[in-house]
Design a protein around this motif. Structure first.
Motif, PDB file in Angstrom:
ATOM      1  N   ARG A  51      50.396  16.779  21.388  1.00 42.62           N
ATOM      2  CA  ARG A  51      49.278  17.945  20.732  1.00 42.62           C
ATOM      3  C   ARG A  51      48.131  16.776  20.315  1.00 42.62           C
ATOM      4  O   ARG A  51      48.073  15.794  19.919  1.00 42.62           O
ATOM      5  CB  ARG A  51      49.755  18.597  19.146  1.00 42.62           C
ATOM      6  CG  ARG A  51      50.991  19.523  19.598  1.00 42.62           C
ATOM      7  CD  ARG A  51      51.472  19.936  18.336  1.00 42.62           C
ATOM      8  NE  ARG A  51      52.609  20.656  18.657  1.00 42.62           N
ATOM      9  CZ  ARG A  51      52.531  22.109  18.665  1.00 42.62           C
ATOM     10  NH1 ARG A  51      51.516  22.706  18.366  1.00 42.62           N
ATOM     11  NH2 ARG A  51      53.728  22.937  18.832  1.00 42.62           N
ATOM     12  N   ARG A  52      46.932  17.553  20.820  1.00 42.70           N
ATOM     13  CA  ARG A  52      45.684  16.767  20.490  1.00 42.70           C
ATOM     14  C   ARG A  52      44.758  17.890  19.677  1.00 42.70           C
ATOM     15  O   ARG A  52      43.604  18.211  20.539  1.00 42.70           O
ATOM     16  CB  ARG A  52      45.133  16.397  21.712  1.00 42.70           C
ATOM     17  CG  ARG A  52      46.075  15.172  22.523  1.00 42.70           C
ATOM     18  CD  ARG A  52      45.857  15.018  23.812  1.00 42.70           C
ATOM     19  NE  ARG A  52      44.463  14.220  23.885  1.00 42.70           N
ATOM     20  CZ  ARG A  52      44.204  13.036  23.872  1.00 42.70           C
ATOM     21  NH1 ARG A  52      45.178  12.093  24.090  1.00 42.70           N
ATOM     22  NH2 ARG A  52      42.934  12.663  24.179  1.00 42.70           N
ATOM     23  N   PRO A  53      44.921  18.263  18.342  1.00 40.06           N
ATOM     24  CA  PRO A  53      43.860  18.981  17.549  1.00 40.06           C
ATOM     25  C   PRO A  53      42.502  18.299  17.457  1.00 40.06           C
ATOM     26  O   PRO A  53      42.517  17.128  17.541  1.00 40.06           O
ATOM     27  CB  PRO A  53      44.488  19.327  16.485  1.00 40.06           C
ATOM     28  CG  PRO A  53      45.490  18.240  16.114  1.00 40.06           C
ATOM     29  CD  PRO A  53      45.872  17.915  17.497  1.00 40.06           C
ATOM     30  N   PRO A  54      41.622  19.138  17.628  1.00 36.91           N
ATOM     31  CA  PRO A  54      40.361  18.733  17.241  1.00 36.91           C
ATOM     32  C   PRO A  54      40.223  18.184  16.004  1.00 36.91           C
ATOM     33  O   PRO A  54      40.858  18.541  15.008  1.00 36.91           O
ATOM     34  CB  PRO A  54      39.221  19.650  17.433  1.00 36.91           C
ATOM     35  CG  PRO A  54      39.940  20.885  17.150  1.00 36.91           C
ATOM     36  CD  PRO A  54      41.400  20.755  17.852  1.00 36.91           C
ATOM     37  N   ARG A  55      39.155  17.083  15.727  1.00 37.72           N
ATOM     38  CA  ARG A  55      38.874  16.738  14.240  1.00 37.72           C
ATOM     39  C   ARG A  55      38.416  17.927  13.559  1.00 37.72           C
ATOM     40  O   ARG A  55      37.556  18.660  13.937  1.00 37.72           O
ATOM     41  CB  ARG A  55      37.780  15.632  14.333  1.00 37.72           C
ATOM     42  CG  ARG A  55      38.127  14.325  14.804  1.00 37.72           C
ATOM     43  CD  ARG A  55      39.293  13.520  13.988  1.00 37.72           C
ATOM     44  NE  ARG A  55      38.796  13.456  12.550  1.00 37.72           N
ATOM     45  CZ  ARG A  55      38.188  12.511  11.824  1.00 37.72           C
ATOM     46  NH1 ARG A  55      37.596  11.507  12.766  1.00 37.72           N
ATOM     47  NH2 ARG A  55      37.832  12.464  10.484  1.00 37.72           N
ATOM     48  N   LEU A  56      38.830  17.846  12.221  1.00 41.57           N
ATOM     49  CA  LEU A  56      38.202  18.813  11.153  1.00 41.57           C
ATOM     50  C   LEU A  56      36.848  18.411  10.661  1.00 41.57           C
ATOM     51  O   LEU A  56      36.958  17.124  10.398  1.00 41.57           O
ATOM     52  CB  LEU A  56      39.284  19.171  10.054  1.00 41.57           C
ATOM     53  CG  LEU A  56      40.534  19.690  10.429  1.00 41.57           C
ATOM     54  CD1 LEU A  56      41.649  19.860   9.512  1.00 41.57           C
ATOM     55  CD2 LEU A  56      40.410  21.329  11.247  1.00 41.57           C
ATOM     56  N   LEU A  57      35.976  19.332  10.247  1.00 42.74           N
ATOM     57  CA  LEU A  57      34.839  18.591   9.703  1.00 42.74           C
ATOM     58  C   LEU A  57      35.349  18.124   8.256  1.00 42.74           C
ATOM     59  O   LEU A  57      34.711  17.188   7.864  1.00 42.74           O
ATOM     60  CB  LEU A  57      33.752  20.017   9.541  1.00 42.74           C
ATOM     61  CG  LEU A  57      32.516  19.708   8.769  1.00 42.74           C
ATOM     62  CD1 LEU A  57      31.773  18.415   9.481  1.00 42.74           C
ATOM     63  CD2 LEU A  57      31.711  21.150   8.495  1.00 42.74           C
ATOM     64  N   ILE A  58      36.074  18.885   7.452  1.00 49.25           N
ATOM     65  CA  ILE A  58      36.484  18.128   6.106  1.00 49.25           C
ATOM     66  C   ILE A  58      37.099  16.913   6.191  1.00 49.25           C
ATOM     67  O   ILE A  58      36.945  16.134   5.375  1.00 49.25           O
ATOM     68  CB  ILE A  58      37.248  19.284   5.445  1.00 49.25           C
ATOM     69  CG1 ILE A  58      37.496  18.993   3.766  1.00 49.25           C
ATOM     70  CG2 ILE A  58      38.721  19.554   5.939  1.00 49.25           C
ATOM     71  CD1 ILE A  58      36.159  19.465   3.057  1.00 49.25           C
ATOM     72  N   GLY A  59      37.857  16.759   7.217  1.00 48.10           N
ATOM     73  CA  GLY A  59      38.364  15.522   7.678  1.00 48.10           C
ATOM     74  C   GLY A  59      37.321  14.497   7.801  1.00 48.10           C
ATOM     75  O   GLY A  59      37.558  13.234   7.543  1.00 48.10           O
ATOM     76  N   ARG A  60      36.383  14.601   8.500  1.00 49.56           N
ATOM     77  CA  ARG A  60      35.441  13.826   9.021  1.00 49.56           C
ATOM     78  C   ARG A  60      34.647  13.267   7.626  1.00 49.56           C
ATOM     79  O   ARG A  60      34.233  12.192   7.438  1.00 49.56           O
ATOM     80  CB  ARG A  60      34.289  14.453   9.859  1.00 49.56           C
ATOM     81  CG  ARG A  60      34.731  14.437  11.297  1.00 49.56           C
ATOM     82  CD  ARG A  60      33.918  15.282  12.144  1.00 49.56           C
ATOM     83  NE  ARG A  60      34.468  15.292  13.450  1.00 49.56           N
ATOM     84  CZ  ARG A  60      34.295  14.718  14.471  1.00 49.56           C
ATOM     85  NH1 ARG A  60      33.925  13.328  14.366  1.00 49.56           N
ATOM     86  NH2 ARG A  60      35.038  15.220  15.511  1.00 49.56           N
ATOM     87  N   ILE A  61      34.485  14.405   6.637  1.00 51.37           N
ATOM     88  CA  ILE A  61      33.794  13.888   5.379  1.00 51.37           C
ATOM     89  C   ILE A  61      34.801  13.388   4.379  1.00 51.37           C
ATOM     90  O   ILE A  61      34.386  12.262   3.899  1.00 51.37           O
ATOM     91  CB  ILE A  61      33.171  15.281   4.869  1.00 51.37           C
ATOM     92  CG1 ILE A  61      31.982  15.831   5.726  1.00 51.37           C
ATOM     93  CG2 ILE A  61      32.665  15.221   3.442  1.00 51.37           C
ATOM     94  CD1 ILE A  61      31.716  17.427   5.524  1.00 51.37           C
ATOM     95  N   LEU A  62      35.674  13.978   4.183  1.00 56.07           N
ATOM     96  CA  LEU A  62      36.718  13.346   3.101  1.00 56.07           C
ATOM     97  C   LEU A  62      38.025  12.361   3.561  1.00 56.07           C
ATOM     98  O   LEU A  62      38.420  11.740   2.635  1.00 56.07           O
ATOM     99  CB  LEU A  62      37.456  14.439   2.232  1.00 56.07           C
ATOM    100  CG  LEU A  62      36.540  15.406   1.515  1.00 56.07           C
ATOM    101  CD1 LEU A  62      36.984  16.694   0.915  1.00 56.07           C
ATOM    102  CD2 LEU A  62      35.718  14.659   0.686  1.00 56.07           C
ATOM    103  N   GLY A  63      38.255  12.549   4.975  1.00 56.33           N
ATOM    104  CA  GLY A  63      39.374  11.739   5.477  1.00 56.33           C
ATOM    105  C   GLY A  63      39.452  10.494   5.198  1.00 56.33           C
ATOM    106  O   GLY A  63      40.430   9.831   4.535  1.00 56.33           O
ATOM    107  N   PRO A  64      38.411   9.684   5.316  1.00 54.84           N
ATOM    108  CA  PRO A  64      38.300   8.045   5.134  1.00 54.84           C
ATOM    109  C   PRO A  64      38.721   7.865   3.588  1.00 54.84           C
ATOM    110  O   PRO A  64      39.468   6.759   3.189  1.00 54.84           O
ATOM    111  CB  PRO A  64      37.054   7.567   5.403  1.00 54.84           C
ATOM    112  CG  PRO A  64      36.581   8.750   6.298  1.00 54.84           C
ATOM    113  CD  PRO A  64      37.156  10.035   5.860  1.00 54.84           C
ATOM    114  N   MET A  65      38.254   8.582   2.695  1.00 54.97           N
ATOM    115  CA  MET A  65      38.393   8.537   1.174  1.00 54.97           C
ATOM    116  C   MET A  65      39.899   8.812   0.878  1.00 54.97           C
ATOM    117  O   MET A  65      40.458   7.988   0.109  1.00 54.97           O
ATOM    118  CB  MET A  65      37.444   9.320   0.187  1.00 54.97           C
ATOM    119  CG  MET A  65      36.066   8.968   0.518  1.00 54.97           C
ATOM    120  SD  MET A  65      34.829   9.741  -0.762  1.00 54.97           S
ATOM    121  CE  MET A  65      34.958  11.310   0.278  1.00 54.97           C
TER     122      MET A  65
END
Length: 150
Positions: A51-65
């Protein structure tokens, strides 16, 4: 941190899965035991690259933290954590069938080792190393097994 590249951890997870019953009561969430096993199988498919879902915008912003806290050793996943789109299960499932499917995916993941992990980024956390995928899959399985008291 426990991970699915360790044979003893794989054995522990399977033993806990075997204690689930169709009528096992959930301590949080909406899924029953069979639905949770299918949900976990879909999660394993992420780590394997099926399964290869796309990146979520919220994940791009908050994911690393959030990743730093989520991946902290000894910190279990929080109750009612959000799920990757497409992994939620609401239809009727047969527990034995879902347990067997999940066991097969866990075995496939463990046997392939680090080379079997996807290079596709997690939809929320982004790029994960094979060790991070392995630890995250254990945490995810542990989370849902704890959900049913096993």
């Amino acid at each position: 941190m426990k991970n699915l590249f360790e044979a003893e951890t794989v054995d522990e997870v399977k033993e806990r899965m075997a204690r689930l019953r169709p009528d096992s009561a959930h301590q949080w969430g909406k899924m029953n035991a069979a639905q949770a096993m299918e949900h976990c199988a879909r999660g394993m498919e992420l780590a394997l690259g099926d399964r290869r879902p796309p990146r979520l915008l919220i994940g791009r912003i908050l994911g690393p933290m959030i990743k730093r806290k989520a991946f902290a050793d000894g910190e279990p996943m929080r109750r009612n954590s959000p799920t990757v789109p497409g992994l939620a299960v609401s239809d009727d499932r047969e527990l034995g069938k879902e347990q067997a499917r999940l066991c097969g995916l866990i075995d496939r993941f463990a046997a392939a080792g680090p080379k079997g992990c996807t290079s596709h980024p997690h939809s929320f956390f982004g790029r994960l190393t094979p060790d991070e995928w392995s630890a995250w899959m254990y945490k995810h399985l542990d989370h849902h097994l704890r959900q049913f008291g096993v």
